[in-house]
Design a protein around this motif. Structure first.
Motif, mmCIF file in Angstrom:
data_model
loop_
_atom_site.group_PDB
_atom_site.id
_atom_site.type_symbol
_atom_site.label_atom_id
_atom_site.label_comp_id
_atom_site.label_asym_id
_atom_site.label_seq_id
_atom_site.Cartn_x
_atom_site.Cartn_y
_atom_site.Cartn_z
ATOM 1 N N ARG A 5 0.837 -1.212 0.000
ATOM 2 C CA ARG A 5 0.000 0.000 0.000
ATOM 3 C C ARG A 5 0.866 1.253 0.000
ATOM 4 O O ARG A 5 0.621 2.202 -0.763
ATOM 5 C CB ARG A 5 -0.916 0.002 1.226
ATOM 6 N N LEU A 6 1.892 1.261 0.842
ATOM 7 C CA LEU A 6 2.769 2.425 0.915
ATOM 8 C C LEU A 6 3.551 2.616 -0.382
ATOM 9 O O LEU A 6 3.739 3.746 -0.843
ATOM 10 C CB LEU A 6 3.738 2.270 2.089
ATOM 11 N N ASP A 7 4.007 1.514 -0.976
ATOM 12 C CA ASP A 7 4.773 1.636 -2.215
ATOM 13 C C ASP A 7 3.910 2.225 -3.330
ATOM 14 O O ASP A 7 4.384 3.047 -4.122
ATOM 15 C CB ASP A 7 5.317 0.266 -2.626
ATOM 16 N N ARG A 8 2.648 1.825 -3.381
ATOM 17 C CA ARG A 8 1.743 2.411 -4.388
ATOM 18 C C ARG A 8 1.520 3.898 -4.115
ATOM 19 O O ARG A 8 1.493 4.712 -5.048
ATOM 20 C CB ARG A 8 0.406 1.660 -4.384
ATOM 21 N N ALA A 9 1.375 4.253 -2.834
ATOM 22 C CA ALA A 9 1.164 5.665 -2.491
ATOM 23 C C ALA A 9 2.395 6.501 -2.835
ATOM 24 O O ALA A 9 2.274 7.627 -3.335
ATOM 25 C CB ALA A 9 0.836 5.784 -1.001
ATOM 26 N N PHE A 10 3.574 5.959 -2.585
ATOM 27 C CA PHE A 10 4.804 6.677 -2.944
ATOM 28 C C PHE A 10 4.908 6.832 -4.454
ATOM 29 O O PHE A 10 5.306 7.893 -4.952
ATOM 30 C CB PHE A 10 6.020 5.915 -2.404
ATOM 31 N N LYS A 16 15.134 -5.400 4.444
ATOM 32 C CA LYS A 16 14.738 -6.222 5.597
ATOM 33 C C LYS A 16 13.257 -6.595 5.468
ATOM 34 O O LYS A 16 12.684 -6.562 4.389
ATOM 35 C CB LYS A 16 15.035 -5.501 6.916
ATOM 36 N N GLY A 17 12.630 -6.979 6.556
ATOM 37 C CA GLY A 17 11.205 -7.260 6.564
ATOM 38 C C GLY A 17 10.750 -8.228 5.488
ATOM 39 O O GLY A 17 11.430 -9.206 5.165
ATOM 40 N N PRO A 18 9.581 -7.981 4.881
ATOM 41 C CA PRO A 18 9.051 -8.907 3.873
ATOM 42 C C PRO A 18 9.909 -8.999 2.620
ATOM 43 O O PRO A 18 9.928 -10.039 1.957
ATOM 44 C CB PRO A 18 7.663 -8.334 3.556
ATOM 45 N N VAL A 19 10.633 -7.932 2.302
ATOM 46 C CA VAL A 19 11.489 -7.961 1.110
ATOM 47 C C VAL A 19 12.606 -8.984 1.289
ATOM 48 O O VAL A 19 12.883 -9.797 0.394
ATOM 49 C CB VAL A 19 12.062 -6.558 0.832
ATOM 50 N N ARG A 61 3.975 -7.075 -7.433
ATOM 51 C CA ARG A 61 4.439 -5.711 -7.680
ATOM 52 C C ARG A 61 5.962 -5.680 -7.683
ATOM 53 O O ARG A 61 6.614 -6.389 -6.907
ATOM 54 C CB ARG A 61 3.894 -4.773 -6.600
ATOM 55 N N SER A 62 6.548 -4.863 -8.547
ATOM 56 C CA SER A 62 7.998 -4.703 -8.600
ATOM 57 C C SER A 62 8.441 -3.758 -7.487
ATOM 58 O O SER A 62 8.024 -2.597 -7.439
ATOM 59 C CB SER A 62 8.423 -4.146 -9.965
ATOM 60 N N ILE A 63 9.265 -4.280 -6.575
ATOM 61 C CA ILE A 63 9.719 -3.523 -5.408
ATOM 62 C C ILE A 63 11.218 -3.301 -5.518
ATOM 63 O O ILE A 63 11.974 -4.222 -5.841
ATOM 64 C CB ILE A 63 9.391 -4.284 -4.106
ATOM 65 N N LEU A 64 11.653 -2.090 -5.224
ATOM 66 C CA LEU A 64 13.072 -1.760 -5.285
ATOM 67 C C LEU A 64 13.740 -2.093 -3.957
ATOM 68 O O LEU A 64 13.216 -1.783 -2.880
ATOM 69 C CB LEU A 64 13.240 -0.269 -5.587
ATOM 70 N N THR A 65 14.909 -2.750 -4.027
ATOM 71 C CA THR A 65 15.687 -3.067 -2.834
ATOM 72 C C THR A 65 17.169 -2.969 -3.177
ATOM 73 O O THR A 65 17.533 -2.674 -4.318
ATOM 74 C CB THR A 65 15.337 -4.466 -2.294
ATOM 75 N N PHE A 66 18.031 -3.222 -2.210
ATOM 76 C CA PHE A 66 19.467 -3.141 -2.458
ATOM 77 C C PHE A 66 19.943 -4.372 -3.233
ATOM 78 O O PHE A 66 19.349 -5.452 -3.146
ATOM 79 C CB PHE A 66 20.230 -3.017 -1.139
ATOM 80 N N SER A 67 21.030 -4.212 -3.968
ATOM 81 C CA SER A 67 21.578 -5.306 -4.761
ATOM 82 C C SER A 67 22.070 -6.425 -3.840
ATOM 83 O O SER A 67 22.256 -6.218 -2.633
ATOM 84 C CB SER A 67 22.728 -4.796 -5.625
ATOM 85 N N PRO A 68 22.298 -7.632 -4.369
ATOM 86 C CA PRO A 68 22.714 -8.759 -3.514
ATOM 87 C C PRO A 68 23.975 -8.483 -2.699
ATOM 88 O O PRO A 68 24.029 -8.822 -1.511
ATOM 89 C CB PRO A 68 22.926 -9.892 -4.520
#
Length: 417
Positions: A99-104, A115-118, A218-225
């Motif tokens: 929800r937050l990622d869509r709002a952003f 961290k977290g779900p990602v 949904r495509s979520i941005l995170t840090f590289s491996p």
């Protein structure tokens, strides 16, 4: 030679470390089954350890195959109840992240979630298999104001109220994150503008590389491996590797990422953290959870005698309070020049608690350090005084009982200063 040779740790800990591996060879499976069949195994302690170390979902997923019916039904039910509670919370937080990622995105922002779900999705391809209790997002300093406004528009409020723009500037100068909470749902979001304080030589100086993963369609941005692995080792070191969850994160991340750029990581040019932090994480993951390191990487990680000695002390722990080792392990793997800076900051660096107490003019900024010192002295001095009053005169006691064998309960960790 056994990975446990010379380590006097609890059999319940050894069994738990087998249970949280995502892959077991025939020898490891046989060892786990032999442990589960021991008559002196304290299953209530096993469940308490799984909960305290934040690995209940992994233990629940694998214990039936390893215990061979030896685990009492009530305790299996307790572990299952915990697992269901974790699953509900994880799904709730994952939905909130989406929800937050869509709002952003609607405001033209692309936050970096970590961290977290990602991380659970990266490691297990299943957000239910890793415990987490909040959400973490990163926004570069030049986008911090936009990220703050977006969170507020989604119903979040900063835990520490920022009385003025100057108050906000002070917080950015002294810290690297700000916690927001939704007063309706109770969900906490930590907004980071750096992954550690910028005072240290191992802080990230260049922009961190990112990549996209799929989460909930949904495509979520995170840090590289490589950035993620370095952060996990930094984070585990900062918390003294007090929980098995930190080790399992590193071990299972390596299993899922056989294409890591090890040459870059062994070169010492780390995106975040010090080389000894990475080495310590790799040694612990390999020794405790059989992480599949390439031979050259394992040799590099184990080439530092100090790191190996620290790893052995960590692996030899029994059920001690989680906070007992945090600062000392972190200090031991820091570059030497950062240690005094860390100790001074722990006592003198103002936190949001001091900033909330009073807003001082610039010329009196130095008084924040005195205010923090007085607050810590009052907090811990009063605690020691109260304990000494309660203790009373010495009393005759029977034979001393090892604190590691007093029942199956675990002491609650003390809060950090």
């Amino acid at each position: 030679m056994s990975a446990w040779a010379g380590l006097d740790i609890l059999p319940e800990q050894r069994l738990l470390l087998f249970c949280i591996r995502t892959r077991l060879d025939a020898h490891a499976r046989r060892c786990a089954q032999e442990l589960a069949a021991r008559r002196d195994l304290d299953w209530s302690r096993f469940v308490a350890l799984a909960i305290r170390h934040g690995v209940a979902p992994l233990a629940h997923a694998h214990i039936d195959a390893l215990a061979c019916g030896n685990m009492p039904a009530p305790l299996r039910g307790e572990l299952e109840t915990r697992n269901k509670a974790v699953a509900f919370r994880n799904l709730w937080l994952t939905g909130e992240l989406l929800r937050l990622d869509r709002a952003f995105a609607a405001k033209g922002l692309r936050p970096v979630w970590f961290k977290g779900p990602v991380l659970a999705q990266q490691i297990y391809a299943n957000v239910l298999m890793r415990e987490f209790s909040d959400l973490d997002l990163f926004a570069p300093p030049d986008r911090l104001g936009c990220a703050t406004r977006a969170l507020k528009a989604c119903g979040y409020e900063p835990v520490h109220a920022l009385a003025s723009s100057r108050h906000e500037r002070l917080l950015r100068r002294l810290s690297n994150e700000l916690c927001f909470v939704n007063p309706v749902s109770g969900v906490c979001v930590d907004l980071h503008w750096a992954l550690t304080e910028n005072d240290y030589s191992f802080a990230a100086r260049a922009p961190l590389a990112t990549c996209a993963i799929e989460l909930g369609g949904r495509s979520i941005l995170t840090f590289s491996p490589e950035e993620t692995l370095c952060y996990l080792c930094f984070h585990g070191s900062k918390h003294g590797w007090a929980a098995f969850r930190h080790m399992s994160d590193v071990a299972d991340f390596i299993r899922r990422r056989p294409d890591l750029d090890w040459e870059r990581l062994m070169s010492g040019r780390l995106p975040i953290g010090a080389p000894r932090m990475l080495q310590l994480g790799l040694v612990l993951a390999r020794a405790s959870l059989a992480a599949p390191l390439p031979p050259a990487v394992a040799a590099w990680a184990e080439s530092d005698r100090r790191v190996c000695a620290i790893a052995r002390r960590i692996r030899a722990r029994r059920d001690l309070p989680a906070t007992l080792f945090e600062p000392w392990t972190y200090l031991a793997v820091m570059p030497r020049g950062d240690r005094l800076r860390y100790l001074a900051a722990a006592v003198l660096r103002p936190t949001p608690l001091e900033l909330d107490a009073v807003l001082l003019p610039d010329r009196l900024f130095f008084l924040y350090a005195l205010l923090r010192y007085l607050r810590l002295a009052r907090k811990y001095g009063l605690t020691l005084f109260t304990r000494s009053r309660r203790a009373g005169p010495p009393r005759a006691t029977g034979p001393e009982i090892s604190p590691h064998r007093r029942g199956s309960g675990l002491r609650r960790p003390r809060s950090a200063p």
